[in-house]
Motif scaffolding. Structure first.
Motif, mmCIF file in Angstrom:
data_model
loop_
_atom_site.group_PDB
_atom_site.id
_atom_site.type_symbol
_atom_site.label_atom_id
_atom_site.label_comp_id
_atom_site.label_asym_id
_atom_site.label_seq_id
_atom_site.Cartn_x
_atom_site.Cartn_y
_atom_site.Cartn_z
ATOM 1 N N GLY A 185 3.850 -1.714 -4.991
ATOM 2 C CA GLY A 185 3.927 -0.873 -6.178
ATOM 3 C C GLY A 185 2.758 -1.051 -7.136
ATOM 4 O O GLY A 185 2.715 -0.429 -8.190
ATOM 5 N N ALA A 186 1.773 -1.866 -6.768
ATOM 6 C CA ALA A 186 0.621 -2.128 -7.645
ATOM 7 C C ALA A 186 -0.422 -1.016 -7.593
ATOM 8 O O ALA A 186 -1.371 -1.013 -8.373
ATOM 9 C CB ALA A 186 -0.030 -3.462 -7.283
ATOM 10 N N GLY A 187 -0.268 -0.086 -6.682
ATOM 11 C CA GLY A 187 -1.213 1.031 -6.561
ATOM 12 C C GLY A 187 -0.566 2.137 -5.749
ATOM 13 O O GLY A 187 0.465 1.938 -5.107
ATOM 14 N N ALA A 188 -1.176 3.294 -5.770
ATOM 15 C CA ALA A 188 -0.650 4.427 -4.998
ATOM 16 C C ALA A 188 -0.919 4.182 -3.511
ATOM 17 O O ALA A 188 -2.044 3.889 -3.126
ATOM 18 C CB ALA A 188 -1.314 5.717 -5.452
ATOM 19 N N VAL A 189 0.129 4.289 -2.695
ATOM 20 C CA VAL A 189 -0.004 4.096 -1.254
ATOM 21 C C VAL A 189 0.209 5.438 -0.564
ATOM 22 O O VAL A 189 1.225 6.108 -0.784
ATOM 23 C CB VAL A 189 1.022 3.069 -0.721
ATOM 24 C CG1 VAL A 189 0.925 2.940 0.790
ATOM 25 C CG2 VAL A 189 0.823 1.714 -1.391
ATOM 26 N N THR A 190 -0.763 5.827 0.259
ATOM 27 C CA THR A 190 -0.634 7.010 1.096
ATOM 28 C C THR A 190 -0.333 6.520 2.498
ATOM 29 O O THR A 190 -1.095 5.727 3.067
ATOM 30 C CB THR A 190 -1.926 7.854 1.086
ATOM 31 O OG1 THR A 190 -2.199 8.243 -0.258
ATOM 32 C CG2 THR A 190 -1.779 9.086 1.966
ATOM 33 N N TYR A 191 0.784 6.980 3.048
ATOM 34 C CA TYR A 191 1.237 6.533 4.363
ATOM 35 C C TYR A 191 0.592 7.366 5.459
ATOM 36 O O TYR A 191 0.044 8.437 5.186
ATOM 37 C CB TYR A 191 2.764 6.607 4.423
ATOM 38 C CG TYR A 191 3.409 5.701 3.397
ATOM 39 C CD1 TYR A 191 3.507 4.340 3.633
ATOM 40 C CD2 TYR A 191 3.854 6.192 2.185
ATOM 41 C CE1 TYR A 191 4.059 3.485 2.679
ATOM 42 C CE2 TYR A 191 4.402 5.350 1.228
ATOM 43 C CZ TYR A 191 4.497 3.997 1.488
ATOM 44 O OH TYR A 191 5.031 3.168 0.549
ATOM 45 N N PRO A 192 0.675 6.884 6.696
ATOM 46 C CA PRO A 192 0.071 7.635 7.804
ATOM 47 C C PRO A 192 0.575 9.077 7.854
ATOM 48 O O PRO A 192 1.725 9.360 7.501
ATOM 49 C CB PRO A 192 0.521 6.854 9.042
ATOM 50 C CG PRO A 192 0.758 5.465 8.547
ATOM 51 C CD PRO A 192 1.293 5.637 7.157
ATOM 52 N N ALA A 193 -0.290 9.977 8.309
ATOM 53 C CA ALA A 193 0.092 11.385 8.449
ATOM 54 C C ALA A 193 1.363 11.486 9.269
ATOM 55 O O ALA A 193 1.559 10.743 10.227
ATOM 56 C CB ALA A 193 -1.038 12.154 9.121
ATOM 57 N N GLY A 194 2.247 12.382 8.886
ATOM 58 C CA GLY A 194 3.483 12.601 9.616
ATOM 59 C C GLY A 194 4.610 11.662 9.246
ATOM 60 O O GLY A 194 5.662 11.682 9.869
ATOM 61 N N THR A 195 4.429 10.837 8.223
ATOM 62 C CA THR A 195 5.490 9.906 7.814
ATOM 63 C C THR A 195 6.605 10.668 7.111
ATOM 64 O O THR A 195 6.369 11.434 6.182
ATOM 65 C CB THR A 195 4.932 8.808 6.889
ATOM 66 O OG1 THR A 195 3.965 8.044 7.602
ATOM 67 C CG2 THR A 195 6.030 7.880 6.410
ATOM 68 N N LYS A 196 7.831 10.426 7.569
ATOM 69 C CA LYS A 196 9.016 11.059 6.999
ATOM 70 C C LYS A 196 9.981 9.973 6.545
ATOM 71 O O LYS A 196 10.265 9.036 7.279
ATOM 72 C CB LYS A 196 9.719 11.947 8.039
ATOM 73 C CG LYS A 196 8.818 12.978 8.674
ATOM 74 C CD LYS A 196 8.298 13.964 7.664
ATOM 75 C CE LYS A 196 7.402 14.994 8.338
ATOM 76 N NZ LYS A 196 6.684 15.817 7.392
ATOM 77 N N TRP A 197 10.475 10.100 5.327
ATOM 78 C CA TRP A 197 11.383 9.125 4.728
ATOM 79 C C TRP A 197 12.783 9.701 4.621
ATOM 80 O O TRP A 197 12.959 10.917 4.519
ATOM 81 C CB TRP A 197 10.894 8.739 3.333
ATOM 82 C CG TRP A 197 9.579 8.053 3.343
ATOM 83 C CD1 TRP A 197 8.352 8.632 3.191
ATOM 84 C CD2 TRP A 197 9.336 6.663 3.538
ATOM 85 N NE1 TRP A 197 7.370 7.673 3.269
ATOM 86 C CE2 TRP A 197 7.945 6.455 3.485
ATOM 87 C CE3 TRP A 197 10.163 5.562 3.746
ATOM 88 C CZ2 TRP A 197 7.366 5.207 3.624
ATOM 89 C CZ3 TRP A 197 9.587 4.320 3.895
ATOM 90 C CH2 TRP A 197 8.203 4.144 3.828
ATOM 91 N N SER A 198 13.768 8.849 4.562
ATOM 92 C CA SER A 198 15.141 9.267 4.346
ATOM 93 C C SER A 198 15.228 10.108 3.071
ATOM 94 O O SER A 198 14.659 9.726 2.034
ATOM 95 C CB SER A 198 16.032 8.024 4.217
ATOM 96 O OG SER A 198 17.357 8.388 3.964
ATOM 97 N N LYS A 199 15.883 11.230 3.166
ATOM 98 C CA LYS A 199 16.046 12.164 2.044
ATOM 99 C C LYS A 199 14.712 12.684 1.519
ATOM 100 O O LYS A 199 14.626 13.178 0.398
ATOM 101 C CB LYS A 199 16.878 11.548 0.927
ATOM 102 C CG LYS A 199 18.279 11.188 1.375
ATOM 103 C CD LYS A 199 19.119 10.644 0.258
ATOM 104 C CE LYS A 199 20.501 10.282 0.784
ATOM 105 N NZ LYS A 199 21.351 9.732 -0.248
#
Length: 93
Positions: free
Chosen positions: A44-58
């Protein structure tokens, strides 16, 4: 430094100090189940961009701990086109 090279295993550790973009390389072909666990320190110390195509619950990425450790799991069955992601532990102590 922010690439998750799946040729190196399934457990990766990253420390976030600012804006970070994560990528994944050497993903097996579609039809093979592949996963990795990401031990993220200070996520949470910085903005994290996850790998392309990442899908999270809800459809929403979790709010990460700014000073501590979160464990995240990513799973794909289609060669990395879609990563099903979830937080498996929050603020590990």
């Amino acid at each position: 430094a922010n690439d998750i090279n799946l040729n190196l295993g399934n457990l990766f550790t990253k420390t976030i100090t600012g804006t970070t973009t994560l990528t994944v390389s050497n993903v097996p072909a579609s039809g093979t189940v592949e996963y990795f666990i990401l031990k993220l320190t200070n996520g949470g110390a910085g903005a994290v961009t996850y790998p392309a195509g990442t899908k999270w619950s809800k459809g929403k990425a979790p709010t990460l701990t700014s000073s501590g450790i979160d464990l995240l799991r990513f799973v794909t069955i289609d060669g990395g086109t879609r990563w099903e992601a979830s937080r498996i532990q929050e603020d590990s102590k």
